[in-house]
Design an enzyme around this catalytic site. Structure first.
Site, PDB file in Angstrom:
ATOM      1  N   LYS A 153       0.841  -1.200   0.000  1.00  0.00           N
ATOM      2  CA  LYS A 153       0.000   0.000   0.000  1.00  0.00           C
ATOM      3  C   LYS A 153       0.878   1.252   0.000  1.00  0.00           C
ATOM      4  O   LYS A 153       0.664   2.168  -0.773  1.00  0.00           O
ATOM      5  CB  LYS A 153      -0.902   0.008   1.242  1.00  0.00           C
ATOM      6  CG  LYS A 153      -1.588   1.329   1.486  1.00  0.00           C
ATOM      7  CD  LYS A 153      -2.414   1.323   2.743  1.00  0.00           C
ATOM      8  CE  LYS A 153      -1.670   1.653   4.011  1.00  0.00           C
ATOM      9  NZ  LYS A 153      -1.251   3.054   4.157  1.00  0.00           N
ATOM     10  N   ASN A 154       1.894   1.260   0.872  1.00  0.00           N
ATOM     11  CA  ASN A 154       2.700   2.476   1.013  1.00  0.00           C
ATOM     12  C   ASN A 154       3.621   2.727  -0.177  1.00  0.00           C
ATOM     13  O   ASN A 154       4.147   3.830  -0.326  1.00  0.00           O
ATOM     14  CB  ASN A 154       3.514   2.429   2.315  1.00  0.00           C
ATOM     15  CG  ASN A 154       2.639   2.719   3.532  1.00  0.00           C
ATOM     16  OD1 ASN A 154       1.439   2.975   3.390  1.00  0.00           O
ATOM     17  ND2 ASN A 154       3.233   2.669   4.705  1.00  0.00           N
TER      18      ASN A 154
ATOM     19  N   ARG B  34      -4.070  10.671   4.701  1.00  0.00           N
ATOM     20  CA  ARG B  34      -2.947  11.610   4.724  1.00  0.00           C
ATOM     21  C   ARG B  34      -2.053  11.519   3.503  1.00  0.00           C
ATOM     22  O   ARG B  34      -1.496  12.506   3.048  1.00  0.00           O
ATOM     23  CB  ARG B  34      -2.102  11.312   5.958  1.00  0.00           C
ATOM     24  CG  ARG B  34      -2.153  12.326   6.997  1.00  0.00           C
ATOM     25  CD  ARG B  34      -1.073  12.011   7.998  1.00  0.00           C
ATOM     26  NE  ARG B  34       0.218  12.430   7.480  1.00  0.00           N
ATOM     27  CZ  ARG B  34       0.671  13.665   7.549  1.00  0.00           C
ATOM     28  NH1 ARG B  34      -0.028  14.601   8.130  1.00  0.00           N
ATOM     29  NH2 ARG B  34       1.853  13.976   7.048  1.00  0.00           N
TER      30      ARG B  34
ATOM     31  N   CYS C 291      -4.511  13.343  12.801  1.00  0.00           N
ATOM     32  CA  CYS C 291      -5.103  12.017  12.864  1.00  0.00           C
ATOM     33  C   CYS C 291      -4.783  11.438  14.226  1.00  0.00           C
ATOM     34  O   CYS C 291      -4.061  12.050  15.005  1.00  0.00           O
ATOM     35  CB  CYS C 291      -4.640  11.137  11.727  1.00  0.00           C
ATOM     36  SG  CYS C 291      -2.988  10.528  11.922  1.00  0.00           S
TER      37      CYS C 291
ATOM     38  N   ARG D  31       0.973  15.173  12.888  1.00  0.00           N
ATOM     39  CA  ARG D  31       1.431  14.877  11.533  1.00  0.00           C
ATOM     40  C   ARG D  31       1.383  16.077  10.581  1.00  0.00           C
ATOM     41  O   ARG D  31       0.622  16.091   9.612  1.00  0.00           O
ATOM     42  CB  ARG D  31       0.638  13.684  10.968  1.00  0.00           C
ATOM     43  CG  ARG D  31       0.815  12.446  11.821  1.00  0.00           C
ATOM     44  CD  ARG D  31       0.151  11.242  11.244  1.00  0.00           C
ATOM     45  NE  ARG D  31       0.913  10.640  10.172  1.00  0.00           N
ATOM     46  CZ  ARG D  31       0.581   9.498   9.594  1.00  0.00           C
ATOM     47  NH1 ARG D  31      -0.483   8.853   9.967  1.00  0.00           N
ATOM     48  NH2 ARG D  31       1.317   9.001   8.621  1.00  0.00           N
TER      49      ARG D  31
ATOM     50  N   ASP E  20       5.204   1.115  12.021  1.00  0.00           N
ATOM     51  CA  ASP E  20       3.994   0.423  11.567  1.00  0.00           C
ATOM     52  C   ASP E  20       3.899  -1.013  12.090  1.00  0.00           C
ATOM     53  O   ASP E  20       2.914  -1.705  11.830  1.00  0.00           O
ATOM     54  CB  ASP E  20       3.930   0.423  10.029  1.00  0.00           C
ATOM     55  CG  ASP E  20       3.569   1.783   9.476  1.00  0.00           C
ATOM     56  OD1 ASP E  20       3.206   2.668  10.265  1.00  0.00           O
ATOM     57  OD2 ASP E  20       3.636   1.967   8.244  1.00  0.00           O
TER      58      ASP E  20
ATOM     59  N   ILE F  29       8.819   7.630  16.360  1.00  0.00           N
ATOM     60  CA  ILE F  29       8.408   8.317  15.116  1.00  0.00           C
ATOM     61  C   ILE F  29       7.170   9.184  15.332  1.00  0.00           C
ATOM     62  O   ILE F  29       7.150  10.348  14.955  1.00  0.00           O
ATOM     63  CB  ILE F  29       8.135   7.293  13.976  1.00  0.00           C
ATOM     64  CG1 ILE F  29       9.318   6.330  13.803  1.00  0.00           C
ATOM     65  CG2 ILE F  29       7.802   8.017  12.664  1.00  0.00           C
ATOM     66  CD1 ILE F  29      10.574   6.912  13.207  1.00  0.00           C
TER      67      ILE F  29
ATOM     68  N   ARG G 160      -8.545  -0.402   5.157  1.00  0.00           N
ATOM     69  CA  ARG G 160      -7.740   0.628   4.483  1.00  0.00           C
ATOM     70  C   ARG G 160      -6.430   0.048   3.957  1.00  0.00           C
ATOM     71  O   ARG G 160      -5.902   0.538   2.963  1.00  0.00           O
ATOM     72  CB  ARG G 160      -7.378   1.743   5.471  1.00  0.00           C
ATOM     73  CG  ARG G 160      -8.506   2.666   5.792  1.00  0.00           C
ATOM     74  CD  ARG G 160      -8.015   3.825   6.619  1.00  0.00           C
ATOM     75  NE  ARG G 160      -6.941   4.530   5.909  1.00  0.00           N
ATOM     76  CZ  ARG G 160      -6.283   5.567   6.382  1.00  0.00           C
ATOM     77  NH1 ARG G 160      -6.567   6.033   7.562  1.00  0.00           N
ATOM     78  NH2 ARG G 160      -5.335   6.153   5.683  1.00  0.00           N
TER      79      ARG G 160
HETATM   80  C1  UD1 Z   1       4.718   7.125   6.134  1.00  0.00           C
HETATM   81  C2  UD1 Z   1       3.838   5.897   6.012  1.00  0.00           C
HETATM   82  C3  UD1 Z   1       3.372   5.449   7.400  1.00  0.00           C
HETATM   83  C4  UD1 Z   1       4.578   5.260   8.325  1.00  0.00           C
HETATM   84  C5  UD1 Z   1       5.473   6.507   8.321  1.00  0.00           C
HETATM   85  C6  UD1 Z   1       6.760   6.314   9.102  1.00  0.00           C
HETATM   86  C7  UD1 Z   1       2.766   6.059   3.853  1.00  0.00           C
HETATM   87  C8  UD1 Z   1       1.530   6.351   3.084  1.00  0.00           C
HETATM   88  N1  UD1 Z   1       2.690   6.213   5.192  1.00  0.00           N
HETATM   89  O1  UD1 Z   1       3.934   8.179   6.682  1.00  0.00           O
HETATM   90  O2  UD1 Z   1       2.662   4.233   7.260  1.00  0.00           O
HETATM   91  O3  UD1 Z   1       4.130   5.033   9.640  1.00  0.00           O
HETATM   92  O4  UD1 Z   1       5.830   6.839   6.967  1.00  0.00           O
HETATM   93  O5  UD1 Z   1       7.464   5.232   8.612  1.00  0.00           O
HETATM   94  O6  UD1 Z   1       3.783   5.692   3.302  1.00  0.00           O
HETATM   95  N2  UD1 Z   1       6.739  15.078  10.053  1.00  0.00           N
HETATM   96  C9  UD1 Z   1       6.747  16.445  10.264  1.00  0.00           C
HETATM   97  N3  UD1 Z   1       6.582  17.262   9.191  1.00  0.00           N
HETATM   98  C10 UD1 Z   1       6.407  16.791   7.918  1.00  0.00           C
HETATM   99  C11 UD1 Z   1       6.401  15.396   7.715  1.00  0.00           C
HETATM  100  C12 UD1 Z   1       6.565  14.565   8.794  1.00  0.00           C
HETATM  101  O7  UD1 Z   1       6.917  16.916  11.390  1.00  0.00           O
HETATM  102  O8  UD1 Z   1       6.263  17.594   6.986  1.00  0.00           O
HETATM  103  C13 UD1 Z   1       6.933  14.162  11.192  1.00  0.00           C
HETATM  104  C14 UD1 Z   1       5.723  13.249  11.434  1.00  0.00           C
HETATM  105  O9  UD1 Z   1       4.748  13.865  12.237  1.00  0.00           O
HETATM  106  C15 UD1 Z   1       6.363  12.057  12.093  1.00  0.00           C
HETATM  107  C16 UD1 Z   1       7.723  11.975  11.392  1.00  0.00           C
HETATM  108  O10 UD1 Z   1       7.969  13.270  10.866  1.00  0.00           O
HETATM  109  O11 UD1 Z   1       6.568  12.319  13.458  1.00  0.00           O
HETATM  110  C17 UD1 Z   1       7.815  10.938  10.278  1.00  0.00           C
HETATM  111  O12 UD1 Z   1       6.716  11.081   9.401  1.00  0.00           O
HETATM  112  P1  UD1 Z   1       6.795  10.631   7.875  1.00  0.00           P
HETATM  113  O13 UD1 Z   1       8.005   9.771   7.685  1.00  0.00           O
HETATM  114  O14 UD1 Z   1       6.661  11.822   7.021  1.00  0.00           O
HETATM  115  O15 UD1 Z   1       5.497   9.723   7.747  1.00  0.00           O
HETATM  116  P2  UD1 Z   1       4.424   9.684   6.586  1.00  0.00           P
HETATM  117  O16 UD1 Z   1       5.080   9.905   5.269  1.00  0.00           O
HETATM  118  O17 UD1 Z   1       3.273  10.525   6.966  1.00  0.00           O
END
Ligand code: UD1
Length: 419
Positions: free
Chosen positions: A22-23, A94, A118, A123, A307, A329, A399
Site C-alpha cells: 500500500k505504502n 494523509r 489524525c 502529523r 507500523d 516516530i 484501508r
Molecule cells: C509514512 C507511512 C506510514 C509510516 C510513516 C513512518 C505512507 C503512506 N505512510 O507516513 O505508514 O508510519 O511513513 O514510517 O507511506 N513530520 C513532520 N513534518 C512533515 C512530515 C513529517 O513533522 O512535513 C513528522 C511526522 O509527524 C512524524 C515523522 O515526521 O513524526 C515521520 O513522518 P513521515 O516519515 O513523514 O510519515 P508519513 O510519510 O506521513
C-alpha cells in the site's frame, strides 16, 4: 459498520501470499500525474486507501482502467487536468498530500487541502512544503488549503531535510523528476517503498540515483510510457511473521524478498522464532515460550518500523518477563494500549515509552479499532485470547490489509466478518 468475531485461541499454520505494498502504491499512483503517456501499474493491493487515491486522481482528470482482479490499473491523463484536491478526498487519507509535488511540478499550480491531524499525532506537512518551496513553489495556506504556484518548471536545488520523512522525501523526488537541472536531496528516508518509487520513475526515463541517504535527481523534460509492478507489502509480511511467533505458528510467507525485513526477522529470532529464508519465502515457526526484549525502539528504515510497533506490543504481552517499547516516530501511537488492557494486558505508558509486564493471559473482549496498525494488533491479540473477541470499526483494517479475514481463515484462525 462491519466487525470481526474471532474465537481464540488459534494456532496458525499454512501459507500466506503477501499482497502489493500500500505504502509503495500510493506515491507511485500520485506520481502518475506527471505523465502525458499511459502508465500501467501492476500488483496493487485491493484496499480502501488505493481506492481513495484512485478517486483523488480521477477527480484531477485521470482515467483509471482496472483489470478484472483490480490489481492492475491503466492510468491515462486527460488533456485538461485539474489541480484541485478537495478536503473531502484528502481528509480521509494523509497520503493524499503526495499529489501536491506532481501537480505543481507538472501543472505549475495546485489547491490541495491540508490533510489535518489524525489519531496517531499532529502529523504536519511542513517538510513537504519547505522542500517544494526551495524548488520554486510559492504557497499560502488559506481556509485549510495549500494554494501553490510556480513560475513554470521547478528548479533543481540542494535540499537537506531537517528530519527523516517518508512522505516529504517522496513528494520531493516526484517533483524533482521533471524540474530543471539537478535536485539533490539529503537526509532522505530510505524505506524500500521510496526505492520502489524511484525504480518506477526510472523505468519511465527519470534519472534518479541513490547514495546512502542522498538522492540525486537529474530533471528530464517528460516521462515515457511505462509498465511497473509494485513491490510486496513488508508491513503485511512483518505482521504475519509476528502472528506466527505469537501463536506457536508455522507459516510459509510467500512473495517477499526477506532481505527487506531483515531487522524485523532478527528481532523475532531473538524472541525465539525459528526462521529459514529462501529467495522469496520465509519459513517461520513460533516458540513455546516467547522471550522478552528489554527495549524495542521504532526507527526509520532500516530500524524497527513504527507500523509494526502495535503488533510487537502484543507479542511482548505474551513474552516471559518485562519489556519496553519506545515509539520514536509518532507522538501518540499508543491508542491500542487501552484496548489491549481490556483483554488483560498490563502496560504502563510514560511519554513515548510503554512498559509491558509480560506473561499475560488474554481473555476475549469487545474491542475498538483506532487506526490501521492498531487494529491489526487487536486481531493478533484476539487470535491468542481465550474466548470470543469482537473487533469494531474494522474499516481501519480495510484501508490497508487485503482480504485479511480470508488470509487468516486459510491459516486456521476462526474469524468471521459480521455486517
Ligand atoms: C509514512 C507511512 C506510514 C509510516 C510513516 C513512518 C505512507 C503512506 N505512510 O507516513 O505508514 O508510519 O511513513 O514510517 O507511506 N513530520 C513532520 N513534518 C512533515 C512530515 C513529517 O513533522 O512535513 C513528522 C511526522 O509527524 C512524524 C515523522 O515526521 O513524526 C515521520 O513522518 P513521515 O516519515 O513523514 O510519515 P508519513 O510519510 O506521513
Amino acid at each position: 459498520m462491519d466487525k470481526f468475531l474471532i474465537d481464540g485461541p488459534c494456532r496458525v499454520k499454512g501459507k500466506v501470499l503477501i499482497s502489493g505494498s500500500k505504502n509503495a502504491s500510493l506515491p507511485i499512483l500520485a506520481a502518475t500525474l506527471l505523465f502525458d503517456q499511459p502508465v500501467i501499474i501492476k500488483n496493487l493491493p485491493r484496499v480502501r486507501d488505493i481506492n481513495t487515491m484512485f478517486n483523488l486522481i480521477k477527480s484531477l482528470g485521470s482515467k483509471v482502467i482496472l483489470s478484472k482482479d483490480k490489481k492492475t490499473a491503466k492510468i491515462i491523463n486527460s488533456k485538461n487536468m485539474k489541480t484541485f484536491a478537495s478536503y473531502s478526498l484528502v481528509k480521509t487519507m494523509r497520503g493524499s498530500i503526495l499529489v501536491l509535488g506532481p501537480l505543481v511540478a507538472k501543472y505549475f499550480k495546485s489547491k490541495t487541502s491540508l490533510p489535518g491531524g489524525c489519531l496517531i499525532g499532529a502529523r504536519p506537512v511542513n517538510y513537504h512544503l519547505e522542500a517544494l518551496k526551495k524548488l520554486g513553489m510559492n504557497y499560502e495556506i488559506k481556509d485549510g488549503y495549500i494554494i501553490a504556484k510556480s513560475k513554470g518548471r521547478l528548479d533543481g536545488k540542494i535540499i537537506k531535510f531537517p528530519k527523516i520523512s517518508v512522505g516529504a522525501t517522496e513528494n520531493s523526488i516526484i517533483a524533482g523528476c521533471i524540474a530543471k537541472g539537478t535536485t539533490i536531496l539529503k537526509n532522505c528516508a530510505i524505506e524500500p517503498e521510496i526505492k520502489d518509487l524511484s525504480n518506477f520513475l526510472n523505468s519511465a526515463g527519470a534519472k534518479i540515483k541513490w547514495s546512502g541517504r542522498t538522492c540525486t535527481i537529474k530533471g528530464v523534460n517528460s516521462l515515457n510510457q511505462t509498465e511497473y509492478s509494485v513491490m510486496p507489502d513488508r508491513i503485511e509480511a512483518g505482521t504475519f511473521c509476528v502472528a506466527a511467533t505469537l501463536a506457536r505458528g508455522n507459516l510459509e510467507i510467500q512473495n517477499l524478498n526477506p532481505k527487506i525485513i531483515k531487522t524485523e526477522l532478527n528481532l523475532l529470532k531473538k524472541v525465539g522464532a525459528k526462521i529459514r529464508i529462501e529467495k522469496n519465502k520465509i519459513f517461520i515457526k513460533g516458540p513455546d515460550k516467547i522471550k522478552s526484549i528489554k527495549n524495542i525502539n521504532t526507527k526509520a528504515f532500516p530500524g524497527i518500523p513504527t507500523d509494526l510497533q502495535a503488533q510487537l506490543m502484543v507479542l511482548m504481552c505474551k513474552a516471559v518477563g518485562k519489556s519496553s517499547i519506545t515509539e520514536s516516530i509518532f507522538e501518540n501511537r499508543f491508542m491500542h494500549v487501552a484496548e489491549l488492557q481490556r483483554l488483560g494486558a498490563k502496560i504502563k505508558i510514560k511519554n513515548n515509552r510503554a512498559t509491558i509486564e509480560g506473561n499475560t493471559k488474554f481473555i476475549g473482549a469487545e474491542l475498538m479499532s483506532s487506526d490501521l496498525r492498531a487494529s491489526v494488533a487487536l486481531v493478533l491479540a484476539a487470535i491468542v485470547s481465550h474466548g470470543k473477541s469482537y473487533i469494531n470499526r474494522i474499516y481501519h483494517l480495510d484501508r490497508g490489509y487485503e482480504m485479511i479475514e480470508n488470509k487468516l481463515k486459510k491459516i486456521g484462525v476462526k474469524i468471521k466478518r459480521l455486517k
